[in-house]
Write an enzyme that holds these catalytic residues in place. Structure first.
Site, PDB file in Angstrom:
ATOM      1  N   ARG A 397     -55.978 -57.263  -6.411  1.00  0.00           N
ATOM      2  CA  ARG A 397     -55.890 -56.312  -5.745  1.00  0.00           C
ATOM      3  C   ARG A 397     -56.376 -55.772  -4.766  1.00  0.00           C
ATOM      4  O   ARG A 397     -56.161 -55.038  -3.779  1.00  0.00           O
ATOM      5  CB  ARG A 397     -55.579 -55.067  -6.974  1.00  0.00           C
ATOM      6  N   VAL A 519     -45.675 -51.222  -4.814  1.00  0.00           N
ATOM      7  CA  VAL A 519     -46.114 -52.487  -5.690  1.00  0.00           C
ATOM      8  C   VAL A 519     -47.544 -52.345  -6.075  1.00  0.00           C
ATOM      9  O   VAL A 519     -48.168 -51.709  -5.501  1.00  0.00           O
ATOM     10  CB  VAL A 519     -45.800 -53.794  -4.950  1.00  0.00           C
ATOM     11  N   GLU A 520     -47.745 -53.256  -7.089  1.00  0.00           N
ATOM     12  CA  GLU A 520     -48.852 -53.487  -7.783  1.00  0.00           C
ATOM     13  C   GLU A 520     -49.554 -52.017  -8.196  1.00  0.00           C
ATOM     14  O   GLU A 520     -50.835 -51.800  -8.237  1.00  0.00           O
ATOM     15  CB  GLU A 520     -50.267 -54.030  -6.932  1.00  0.00           C
ATOM     16  N   GLY A 521     -48.732 -51.207  -8.801  1.00  0.00           N
ATOM     17  CA  GLY A 521     -49.168 -49.919  -9.206  1.00  0.00           C
ATOM     18  C   GLY A 521     -48.839 -48.722  -8.364  1.00  0.00           C
ATOM     19  O   GLY A 521     -49.534 -48.851  -7.081  1.00  0.00           O
TER      20      GLY A 521
END
Length: 841
Positions: A397, A519-521
């Site tokens: 991330r 995306v990704e949280g």
């Protein structure tokens, strides 16, 4: 709260000394006590020193009355606190019982998320007294010769192959030759070790490659990012069996296998730990043989590369109802690798994310049977999936989305600086309008901040860190800054930016911004729950110790550890209360800075706000406890303060890494001042909304004793920053390093730079034509070609000069023009019948 009360008492005493006693000795005593707390002496050392000071003060100048008695009472309490057996019996044991009742329960997935990764500079900022030598001693990230050759060679060649209009509008996909190039040149193998055929690039090189590709095409950069981020290759490398690694990693490196990773589903988005997809342990038939395995049922969506993937990484919850593997029924989240053509899998359909057609789509599975050997790491890793995911997310991330956002922002700044200079209105380049200067300055400083955070954090990863909390900060703040830069670029370009077509180099980057936000949280969740929620426990020097000690099944060891952590925490809070007050009162002018020169003050300001932040956190956690987790707006503001301090630190470190170029100082100042002003305002917002109003007032006195004295960047500084990117300069080149700026017919960034250089070169000639021709009335034509022709006829310019001006005007107009289409060229359906006269009217 002890620190706050003691500090306020000493302040009142100081006022009393000045107004009623007039004693310099009293003021000296108070100053000495504050200094002891400021310097964070251990309890025993503080007590001994305080004893000596009080004795001297009593002999040489203490007034009689309550003040003297109160001081001796405080000294007696300090000595009692040094008696650990008595302290544990009277204070620690009762407090620990209360603490355990207030301590919220924590699931296994929450524990694994908290324990994932490492604590790095974020922990220093939580301390209230960050050790700058730790950050400044870290090696500056740098590319190896092999990595630089890859960026200069295959990466440059890939950018040359990309036609974004063809990809996004005409084809809806990357061309076949680009797919083959990506697979054959190792773009999907940057994180795979060389012994398995991969490139084994550093995190910094991986980040630079993505930044460069994203400056050319969001579709291509997204496609390259996913196989090198959280997915099969990463999970296999760290957790796979040797047999799995030897089979899959070479095939992934060669591009024979295309991976995807399926985590998100319709019922579990950002709350990925609650996935309802299941894998039931049972016996079944696999490829003609009976095996002990898993019967999988799942529904996933938003899965990048899914439509073309040949191997699927799958996260699911594993159950063993018949206890074929042991006594445990719910084994927990597990990760497995599933071949695409396994019976029961439905795959191939595509989502269409905001006109940016990277391969993304749903995957469903009904009664899909696979052997237990498909679990990544083998059967022994059953139930370890969530730990695997959060551990690797702490690295991935930090790279994929921040790098793509930074590359897009760099391209936007490169283009906007040039466009604003070559585009004139009211006979003046628009770059010289104050409103445009302000927007350009913000774009430049935000992009510098993004690049600093990206590069310095990637360097930390290469140094062995797995910065889980900074990864959340970068995911949220770098993508949000990317959104602001994209909006600003559109404002500067105006109509040029909104008309889609082959000439538009901004719109697809603008359209893809919400993808990175989501995306990704999702960013809302990341800001409100993760940054501070995870950081408050993970990075605080005492909170995690206290939690572990309180839950220690060994009662005696737990009380002993809790006692040390508790009283260390008390001293920590006392010190930060004093430090926040003193630095707020002095504007941190007497705080030691690790460097001298124009950036030195910003190190001091970070120190000041770090102490204020740490103090505010302790007051909030002590008074609100577990309720703070539900007060999302408060925790989000505290997270913003932490993030602003982290980003300002990254800016300062990045400036050092680049050798402190003097030309970049205005950018560094704008970026740091912007972050620190934001930290101040978020602390103010936290205090305005803190539910305990008397405590909020007390905190405000200690944190802002002179009020909110910090100001945002001013117009003069903004003008200096804007000028750096509206003319060819080393600062512009440094800021936009790794952007695809090669001068060639199909690359607008290269053509804009060429026009910018010509604008600066021809500016004296244009000024002469304007003054001697237009203003004198001798040249009357309204358009530049006509003016050039008249000036040439009048002998005001030579033929060579006229040719140069015509060439420049032609190149500018080529860049300013927008596309138009035949009506039938737009839309995907058959062309409708002509409109009736009523519709036309």
């Amino acid at each position: 709260m002890l620190g706050a009360i003691l500090t306020l008492t000493l302040v009142v005493a100081a006022a009393f000394a000045v107004t009623r006693i007039g004693g310099l000795i009293t003021l000296g005593f108070i100053g000495a006590v504050l200094l002891l707390a400021y310097r964070r002496l251990p309890l025993l050392a503080f007590t001994l020193t305080f004893s000596a000071l009080l004795a001297a003060y009593t002999v040489f100048g203490a007034p009689a009355g309550w003040w003297k008695g109160l001081l001796w009472l405080a000294l007696a309490a300090l000595w009692l606190l040094n008696l650990r057996p008595l302290r544990k019996a009277l204070i620690t044991r009762p407090f620990m019982k209360t603490y355990l009742r207030l301590l919220p329960s924590m699931s296994q997935t929450e524990k694994e998320a908290l324990e994932a990764g490492t604590v790095w500079w974020d922990g220093e900022l939580f301390s209230g007294a960050p050790r700058w030598e730790k950050l400044l001693a870290a090696r500056a990230p740098a590319l190896s010769a092999e990595e630089q050759a890859f960026i200069d060679g295959p990466c440059e060649e890939l950018c040359r192959m990309l036609d974004d209009w063809n990809i996004t509008h005409e084809r809806g996909d990357l061309p076949p030759q680009v797919w083959e190039f990506l697979k054959g040149r190792g773009f999907f193998a940057m994180i795979i070790p060389k012994r398995y055929g991969g490139l084994e690039f550093s995190a910094y090189a991986h980040s630079c490659v993505l930044a460069k590709i994203s400056s050319r095409s969001a579709t291509a950069s997204s496609t390259v990012a996913v196989p090198n981020s959280l997915g099969p290759a990463e999970l296999l490398h760290h957790y796979g069996t040797e047999e799995q690694k030897s089979y899959y990693l070479p095939r992934l490196a060669r591009g024979e296998e295309v991976p995807c990773f399926a985590l998100t589903g319709p019922r579990a988005g950002s709350d990925a730990a609650s996935i309802p997809d299941t894998g039931i342990v049972c016996r079944g038939s696999y490829q003609g043989r009976e095996a002990l395995g898993l019967r999988l049922n799942f529904s996933k969506r938003y899965i990048t590369l899914a439509p073309i993937a040949t191997v699927i990484g799958l996260a699911f919850r594993m159950f063993d109802p018949d206890r074929l593997l042991g006594d445990k029924v719910d084994l927990g989240i597990t990760c497995a690798l599933i071949p695409r053509h396994t019976p029961g899998i439905a795959i191939g359909r595509r989502h269409f994310p905001l006109n940016v057609p990277f391969q993304n789509g749903p995957i469903q599975g009904k009664d899909v049977f696979v052997p237990l050997d498909c679990i990544i790491g083998g059967p022994k890793m059953a139930g370890n999936g969530w730990r695997m995911l959060v551990e690797q997310l702490s690295v991935g991330r930090c790279i994929s989305l921040p790098s793509n956002a930074t590359g897009g922002a760099k391209a936007a700044v490169w283009a906007s600086g040039a466009y604003a200079r070559i585009r004139s209105q009211f006979n003046t380049p628009v770059s010289r309008f104050e409103g445009v200067e302000a927007v350009l300055a913000r774009m430049v400083a935000l992009t510098y901040t993004m690049d600093a955070a990206r590069s310095v954090t990637a360097g930390a990863i290469d140094g062995g860190e797995k910065p889980s909390v900074p990864s959340a900060m970068l995911k949220y703040h770098v993508t949000e800054m990317g959104r602001m830069v994209a909006n600003d670029a559109m404002d500067i370009h105006g109509g040029k930016g909104i008309c889609l077509g082959p000439r538009n180099y901004l719109a697809r980057g603008y359209e893809v911004v919400p993808v990175a936000i989501t995306v990704e949280g999702a960013n809302l969740l990341t800001r409100n729950l993760i940054i501070f929620g995870q950081g408050a426990i993970r990075c605080h020097p005492f909170v995690l110790q206290e939690m572990r000690a309180a839950r220690n099944p060994d009662r005696r060891a737990g009380i002993d550890a809790f006692d040390r952590a508790l009283f260390g925490h008390v001293g920590f809070t006392l010190s930060n209360a004093v430090r926040a007050f003193v630095m707020g009162l002095t504007h941190a002018r007497f705080t030691r800075a690790p460097v001298q020169g124009p950036t030195g003050r910003y190190y001091q300001h970070v120190m000041r706000f770090s102490a204020a932040f740490a103090f505010a956190v302790d007051v909030a956690m002590l008074t609100l406890g577990g309720y703070l987790k539900k007060k999302e707006s408060l925790s989000a503001r505290l997270g913003d303060v932490l993030s602003s301090l982290y980003l300002a630190s990254m800016v300062l470190k990045h400036h050092e890494n680049q050798g402190r170029p003097a030309a970049d100082v205005p950018i560094v100042e704008w970026a740091c001042r912007n972050q620190l002003y934001h930290a101040q305002e978020q602390l103010h917002g936290f205090l305005r909304n803190f539910p305990n109003r008397p405590l909020a007032a007390l905190m405000r006195v200690l944190i802002f004793p002179r009020g909110r004295a910090y100001s945002a960047p001013d117009d003069r500084l903004g003008r200096q920053v804007a000028e750096l990117v509206t003319q060819p300069s080393a600062a512009r080149a440094r800021l936009c390093q790794y952007v695809y700026t090669t001068l060639e017919p199909g690359n607008p960034l290269g053509l804009l730079q060429e026009a910018l250089e010509l604008a600066v070169q021809l500016e004296p000639l244009e000024k002469r034509l304007r003054v001697e021709g237009v203003k004198s009335g001798r040249v009357s034509a309204l358009d530049p070609p006509g003016r050039i022709q008249q000036a040439l006829a009048l002998g005001l310019i030579s033929e060579t000069e006229a040719a140069a001006l015509r060439d420049y005007d032609r190149k500018v107009m080529e860049l300013i023009h927008v596309d138009d289409f035949e009506p039938q060229a737009l839309g995907t359906l058959a062309q409708p019948a002509p409109l009736s006269s009523a519709h036309v009217a």
